[in-house]
Write a protein that holds these residues in place. Sequence first.
Motif: not given
Length: 481
Positions: A43-45, A98-104, A131-133, A191-193
């Motif tokens: 997220t910060f990256l 939430a993580n799947v959505g961000q990676g996708a 998704c972060g929220t 994405m990997a994170t």
Amino acid sequence: MGSADGPKADETDGDARKARDTAVSERRFRFLVAGYAVSSYGTFLNMVALNLFVYETTGRALAMGLFMAVRLASGFVAGLVVGGLLARFSAKSIMLWANVGQGAVMLVLILAPDGMLTGALMAVSVVIGACGTLFMVALRSSIPEMVGEDRRAWANSLSITGRSLAMVAGFASAGVVVSLVGYTAAFLVDMATFVACAVTVALLPIAGGKGAGGSAPEAAEAAEAAEGSKGSGSSGGSGAGQDASAAKSGRRWRPVAFLALAAAPGMGLMVALRGVDAFGSSSHNAALPIYSTSLDASNPAVFVSAFWCVWALGNIGAQQVIQRYAQRTGRSVGALGFGYGTVVMSAAFIAAFAGFPLAVTAVIALIAGAADGLTEVAYTSHLQTLPATLRGHAFGLSATFENLGFGVGMILVAAALDRFSPLAVVGWSHGAAIVVAVVFLLRVAGVRRAERTGRAGLRKEEAVEGRPDRGDRDGAEVSGG
């Protein structure tokens, strides 16, 4: 009753079983925090890499502002709906998707052709913000079910430590990653994170959400019951019936999230202070690059990086102290810790822009980080004392207030920095947080005084129990409230 009293028949075996269960739940939570820290690094990256990419792609600073505004707006909306989602779905499923959505969505950005980059960037902004929220609220509201009520402070402190370490690593490495391997590789790492965190969530049994969170009507009932109990001392039988009738009709339209804030004295003011604190945070985030440039125009990033690294050391140090305090005493820092911590943190951020020597500024940044860590744990732990039916709604509304405060602050601060010095802008922004924090502390002190007075009155009433001229029924109602 026999089965319920079973563990008491063998005290040693029961204690050993409880210790094993606690150890298992804590070990699982540590794995979850590890996954959360990895995704926080991503997220910060991407906070740095995406802003740079937006500016390089569009060539306009306004586009970066729009990107951030959409991200904050998405988080704002997600905060309003996440309580209802937790009432219908498990916390584990919300954290997983939430993580799947961000990676996708990061994959979509990587594969997007040049002609669709703008649309892909807006999609990233929406999904990452929302998704972060969703993940944060699902995690924080479910901690009491994961580790137990008595380990809330420890769990909150551990998760904040992981996030602080990830923030330092993400900010520190973003420039290096982008300059050495390029944007595509940085987005792949990002994405990997999220994938790593999703796998961690999928493999762990995580309590909370559906079943623990309850339905919206149940949450409304719990909030209204808590709200009604605060004023029960003066109500008679017919008044109680009218209140119940009013509550029943009011339940159809009153938002459950706001009812959650009525469930405990001062809770609404606490969340409001959190929003004002976020407003103050926007000022030092926007002012740091400008102040750093005035110190060293040839290399402004040095001061900003050093400041946040020292801030993180203070934050992590505070978490270690809080964890040991909670482990030794079994208590959390409480609402007073949140109020005092906010005052110290805001004062420290104002002092950081006062032009002190660098060694003094480093100490100030350390204090700001420690106070920030204290407020984070105190605030989260206090909201977690709400009933499970209300907790998700309260955390969701809190996230909405924080996004609103930070977003409005970024707009006002950006305009103010064109006319005023960083010290002046940070001073009035964090000064507002100090004023509200003092009001909050006075409110908490008043509530505690009233509770002590009520307990003293109850003890006096018990001493004269049976006298016909005393209101024994009112005393019972006070004790119940």
